[in-house]
Scaffold this motif. Structure first.
Motif, PDB file in Angstrom:
ATOM      1  N   ALA A 197      42.782  40.860  38.880  1.00 58.08           N
ATOM      2  CA  ALA A 197      43.151  42.262  38.706  1.00 58.08           C
ATOM      3  C   ALA A 197      43.704  42.813  40.018  1.00 58.08           C
ATOM      4  O   ALA A 197      43.101  42.665  41.075  1.00 58.08           O
ATOM      5  N   THR A 198      44.860  43.447  39.963  1.00 54.86           N
ATOM      6  CA  THR A 198      45.473  44.070  41.124  1.00 54.86           C
ATOM      7  C   THR A 198      45.947  45.470  40.742  1.00 54.86           C
ATOM      8  O   THR A 198      46.180  45.760  39.565  1.00 54.86           O
ATOM      9  N   VAL A 199      46.091  46.321  41.737  1.00 58.25           N
ATOM     10  CA  VAL A 199      46.615  47.659  41.489  1.00 58.25           C
ATOM     11  C   VAL A 199      48.129  47.577  41.424  1.00 58.25           C
ATOM     12  O   VAL A 199      48.737  46.552  41.721  1.00 58.25           O
ATOM     13  N   ARG A 200      48.749  48.671  41.046  1.00 58.90           N
ATOM     14  CA  ARG A 200      50.199  48.687  40.886  1.00 58.90           C
ATOM     15  C   ARG A 200      50.898  48.414  42.218  1.00 58.90           C
ATOM     16  O   ARG A 200      50.518  48.954  43.252  1.00 58.90           O
ATOM     17  N   LEU A 201      51.910  47.557  42.167  1.00 61.21           N
ATOM     18  CA  LEU A 201      52.738  47.196  43.322  1.00 61.21           C
ATOM     19  C   LEU A 201      51.951  46.474  44.411  1.00 61.21           C
ATOM     20  O   LEU A 201      52.394  46.423  45.559  1.00 61.21           O
ATOM     21  N   GLN A 202      50.795  45.917  44.083  1.00 62.73           N
ATOM     22  CA  GLN A 202      50.046  45.134  45.070  1.00 62.73           C
ATOM     23  C   GLN A 202      50.668  43.754  45.168  1.00 62.73           C
ATOM     24  O   GLN A 202      50.702  43.007  44.196  1.00 62.73           O
ATOM     25  N   GLU A 203      51.144  43.399  46.350  1.00 60.36           N
ATOM     26  CA  GLU A 203      51.896  42.157  46.526  1.00 60.36           C
ATOM     27  C   GLU A 203      51.003  40.960  46.816  1.00 60.36           C
ATOM     28  O   GLU A 203      51.417  39.818  46.618  1.00 60.36           O
ATOM     29  N   GLU A 204      49.787  41.169  47.324  1.00 61.01           N
ATOM     30  CA  GLU A 204      48.908  40.048  47.610  1.00 61.01           C
ATOM     31  C   GLU A 204      47.459  40.458  47.401  1.00 61.01           C
ATOM     32  O   GLU A 204      47.122  41.653  47.328  1.00 61.01           O
ATOM     33  N   LEU A 205      46.588  39.445  47.288  1.00 60.62           N
ATOM     34  CA  LEU A 205      45.176  39.691  47.047  1.00 60.62           C
ATOM     35  C   LEU A 205      44.479  40.123  48.333  1.00 60.62           C
ATOM     36  O   LEU A 205      45.000  39.939  49.444  1.00 60.62           O
ATOM     37  N   LEU A 206      43.304  40.688  48.167  1.00 63.97           N
ATOM     38  CA  LEU A 206      42.501  41.082  49.324  1.00 63.97           C
ATOM     39  C   LEU A 206      41.829  39.852  49.919  1.00 63.97           C
ATOM     40  O   LEU A 206      41.452  38.922  49.193  1.00 63.97           O
ATOM     41  N   PRO A 207      41.641  39.806  51.226  1.00 63.00           N
ATOM     42  CA  PRO A 207      41.048  38.615  51.854  1.00 63.00           C
ATOM     43  C   PRO A 207      39.667  38.264  51.315  1.00 63.00           C
ATOM     44  O   PRO A 207      39.311  37.095  51.246  1.00 63.00           O
ATOM     45  N   GLY A 208      38.875  39.246  50.932  1.00 63.76           N
ATOM     46  CA  GLY A 208      37.526  38.968  50.450  1.00 63.76           C
ATOM     47  C   GLY A 208      37.409  38.742  48.960  1.00 63.76           C
ATOM     48  O   GLY A 208      36.305  38.571  48.437  1.00 63.76           O
ATOM     49  N   GLN A 209      38.524  38.721  48.244  1.00 65.89           N
ATOM     50  CA  GLN A 209      38.482  38.555  46.794  1.00 65.89           C
ATOM     51  C   GLN A 209      38.134  37.118  46.426  1.00 65.89           C
ATOM     52  O   GLN A 209      38.519  36.169  47.111  1.00 65.89           O
ATOM     53  N   ARG A 210      37.400  36.965  45.313  1.00 66.45           N
ATOM     54  CA  ARG A 210      36.994  35.640  44.842  1.00 66.45           C
ATOM     55  C   ARG A 210      37.453  35.433  43.405  1.00 66.45           C
ATOM     56  O   ARG A 210      37.513  36.375  42.615  1.00 66.45           O
ATOM     57  N   ASP A 211      37.767  34.177  43.114  1.00 66.52           N
ATOM     58  CA  ASP A 211      38.126  33.822  41.744  1.00 66.52           C
ATOM     59  C   ASP A 211      36.876  33.491  40.939  1.00 66.52           C
ATOM     60  O   ASP A 211      35.813  33.203  41.501  1.00 66.52           O
ATOM     61  N   VAL A 212      37.023  33.519  39.623  1.00 63.45           N
ATOM     62  CA  VAL A 212      35.924  33.223  38.708  1.00 63.45           C
ATOM     63  C   VAL A 212      36.370  32.154  37.722  1.00 63.45           C
ATOM     64  O   VAL A 212      37.419  32.285  37.076  1.00 63.45           O
ATOM     65  N   LEU A 213      35.585  31.089  37.626  1.00 60.52           N
ATOM     66  CA  LEU A 213      35.834  30.027  36.653  1.00 60.52           C
ATOM     67  C   LEU A 213      35.170  30.404  35.337  1.00 60.52           C
ATOM     68  O   LEU A 213      33.987  30.759  35.305  1.00 60.52           O
ATOM     69  N   MET A 214      35.940  30.336  34.244  1.00 59.18           N
ATOM     70  CA  MET A 214      35.418  30.621  32.908  1.00 59.18           C
ATOM     71  C   MET A 214      35.540  29.368  32.047  1.00 59.18           C
ATOM     72  O   MET A 214      36.589  28.710  32.048  1.00 59.18           O
ATOM     73  N   ILE A 215      34.483  29.046  31.320  1.00 56.46           N
ATOM     74  CA  ILE A 215      34.480  27.888  30.425  1.00 56.46           C
ATOM     75  C   ILE A 215      34.508  28.408  28.987  1.00 56.46           C
ATOM     76  O   ILE A 215      33.542  29.014  28.512  1.00 56.46           O
ATOM     77  N   ILE A 216      35.626  28.175  28.319  1.00 57.81           N
ATOM     78  CA  ILE A 216      35.827  28.677  26.956  1.00 57.81           C
ATOM     79  C   ILE A 216      35.430  27.585  25.972  1.00 57.81           C
ATOM     80  O   ILE A 216      36.221  26.703  25.631  1.00 57.81           O
ATOM     81  N   ASP A 217      34.192  27.626  25.533  1.00 54.93           N
ATOM     82  CA  ASP A 217      33.651  26.697  24.546  1.00 54.93           C
ATOM     83  C   ASP A 217      33.411  27.478  23.255  1.00 54.93           C
ATOM     84  O   ASP A 217      32.489  28.296  23.182  1.00 54.93           O
ATOM     85  N   PRO A 218      34.237  27.303  22.217  1.00 53.03           N
ATOM     86  CA  PRO A 218      34.148  28.139  21.020  1.00 53.03           C
ATOM     87  C   PRO A 218      32.755  28.193  20.397  1.00 53.03           C
ATOM     88  O   PRO A 218      32.261  29.279  20.067  1.00 53.03           O
ATOM     89  N   GLU A 219      32.114  27.054  20.205  1.00 54.81           N
ATOM     90  CA  GLU A 219      30.807  27.048  19.548  1.00 54.81           C
ATOM     91  C   GLU A 219      29.771  27.775  20.401  1.00 54.81           C
ATOM     92  O   GLU A 219      28.939  28.535  19.885  1.00 54.81           O
ATOM     93  N   ARG A 220      29.822  27.579  21.676  1.00 50.38           N
ATOM     94  CA  ARG A 220      28.877  28.256  22.568  1.00 50.38           C
ATOM     95  C   ARG A 220      29.133  29.763  22.573  1.00 50.38           C
ATOM     96  O   ARG A 220      28.196  30.569  22.590  1.00 50.38           O
ATOM     97  N   LEU A 221      30.394  30.146  22.573  1.00 52.58           N
ATOM     98  CA  LEU A 221      30.719  31.568  22.549  1.00 52.58           C
ATOM     99  C   LEU A 221      30.237  32.229  21.278  1.00 52.58           C
ATOM    100  O   LEU A 221      29.768  33.366  21.297  1.00 52.58           O
ATOM    101  N   ARG A 222      30.354  31.534  20.156  1.00 54.76           N
ATOM    102  CA  ARG A 222      29.897  32.105  18.896  1.00 54.76           C
ATOM    103  C   ARG A 222      28.389  32.343  18.930  1.00 54.76           C
ATOM    104  O   ARG A 222      27.920  33.420  18.539  1.00 54.76           O
TER     105      ARG A 222
END
Length: 382
Positions: A178-203
């Motif tokens: 997620a970035t604000v409008r016209l933001q050209e780069e990420l913030l130095p302290g920002q972290r990514d999040v890994l998501m595991i999309i397992d349909p049966e588990r999600l249900r």
């Protein structure tokens, strides 16, 4: 001096000195130069020219409107138990129903506008029924996963990057940055999040989650930094390899798909410049380099044992720093007299289906402006 449009003597109809507006001479000039009604006649624009302008504007509006009219697409299940219907209403508004009943979207709504994938793209994407009750849409940018038996959207989001399991209907994805409008780069302290999309588990998780908090049903793990490439699956399909880039180090981390716990990690001898690390999206050249380095490291060859269930303490750790309840207010258009159904309706889309609406609005504004100018002319002539 003679008029450029009418071969008539000066000071008469169509001559040097224009007659008063809306006078008998003016109308005579219009009738005389009927063929030239698209040019100034008798001291001003001919009424027929204004009518021609409105005619073309109305024709263009009708053409654009024909593209955004009411239309429906149906996606029936293999045995016909359920039928998904995507409806495009006028002015690029979409709605989606299952068995003529609205779908609950509270699990997929996001505070970041572009993270929600919308509904328009589903009309042109192939529907893959995992079983009689579960259907998935995948366009390479995001995923839509629907539990048709409970009429719930389990996933309908765009991801920064995602990779499908080599043998199963399962995905490893990096959450949308997620970035604000016209933001050209990420913030130095920002972290990514890994998501595991397992349909049966999600249900199963969605059934056990009556509060319907956005993304609370998805198994996820927060990285220590940012990644510069989509995740990769290990060869046995039980692990997910992610390149975690911090400010002072780069390492390859393997997560177990059933609990999102780290089972292996190895430092990588590579440097990622800050301008690349803080980009809002992935770079194709960097992806190729990272894939080659990960392949050489041998982490994709390790055997990963799947755990049955993540511990409660571990689950809470996944959601640390993501207080979706305080940042999100679900739209609750209740139907069917029930309190747990949100009408799946979204105006516009993130993929540009609203262009026709913009063109229509511009044409209407021009039409109104033209009518206003005609009115001003009539008022000044009095």
């Amino acid at each position: 001096m003679r008029s450029a449009h009418c071969d008539m003597p000066p000071n008469q109809v169509g001559g040097d000195e224009p007659p008063p507006r809306f006078s008998a001479q003016r109308w005579a000039a219009v009738r005389k130069c009927l063929v030239l009604f698209a040019v100034p006649v008798g001291g001003g624009r001919s009424p027929l020219a204004c009518m021609l302008l409105l005619f073309h504007a109305a024709a263009a509006t009708s053409i654009v409107g024909a593209d955004v009219g009411m239309r429906s697409w149906e996606r029936p299940s293999p045995n016909g138990t359920h039928t998904l219907t995507i409806t495009r209403m006028p002015v690029e508004s979409y709605s989606m129903t299952c068995d003529n009943k609205p779908l609950d979207t509270r699990l997929v709504e996001s505070v970041a506008w572009h993270e929600f994938h919308g509904f328009g793209w589903l009309a042109g994407t192939k529907a893959t029924w995992i079983d009689e009750d579960m259907v998935v849409f995948d366009d390479g940018l995001g995923i839509a996963l629907i539990d048709a038996s409970r009429r719930v959207f389990l996933v309908n989001n765009v991801f920064t990057g995602m990779t499908k399991h080599p043998h199963e209907e399962m995905w490893a994805a990096i959450k949308y940055r997620a970035t604000v409008r016209l933001q050209e780069e990420l913030l130095p302290g920002q972290r990514d999040v890994l998501m595991i999309i397992d349909p049966e588990r999600l249900r199963k998780s969605a059934i056990a989650n009556p509060d319907r908090e956005p993304f609370s049903h998805i198994l996820k793990a927060e990285l220590q930094g940012l990644t510069v490439a989509p995740p990769q699956w290990t060869l046995d399909g039980n692990g997910i390899v992610v390149v975690d880039v911090r400010q002072d180090s780069v390492e390859s981390v393997v997560y177990e798909r059933g609990s999102a716990e780290i089972v292996a990690r190895e430092p990588l001898d590579m440097e990622i410049p800050e301008d690349i690390r803080l980009r809002t999206g992935f770079d194709e050249e960097v992806i190729e380099q990272v894939d080659a380095i990960v392949e050489e490291s041998g982490l994709r060859n390790i055997a990963v044992q799947i755990k049955e269930e993540a511990g409660e303490e571990r689950k809470e750790g996944h959601d640390r720093g993501y207080d979706f309840r305080s940042r999100f207010e679900a739209s609750r258009s209740v139907s069917d007299g029930g309190g747990d159904s949100v009408l799946a309706t979204r105006v516009g889309d993130t993929r540009g289906e609203g262009r026709g609406r913009v063109v229509t609005v511009v044409i209407l504004i021009l039409m109104v402006a033209g009518v206003a100018m005609m009115g001003m002319r009539i008022w000044k002539s009095r």
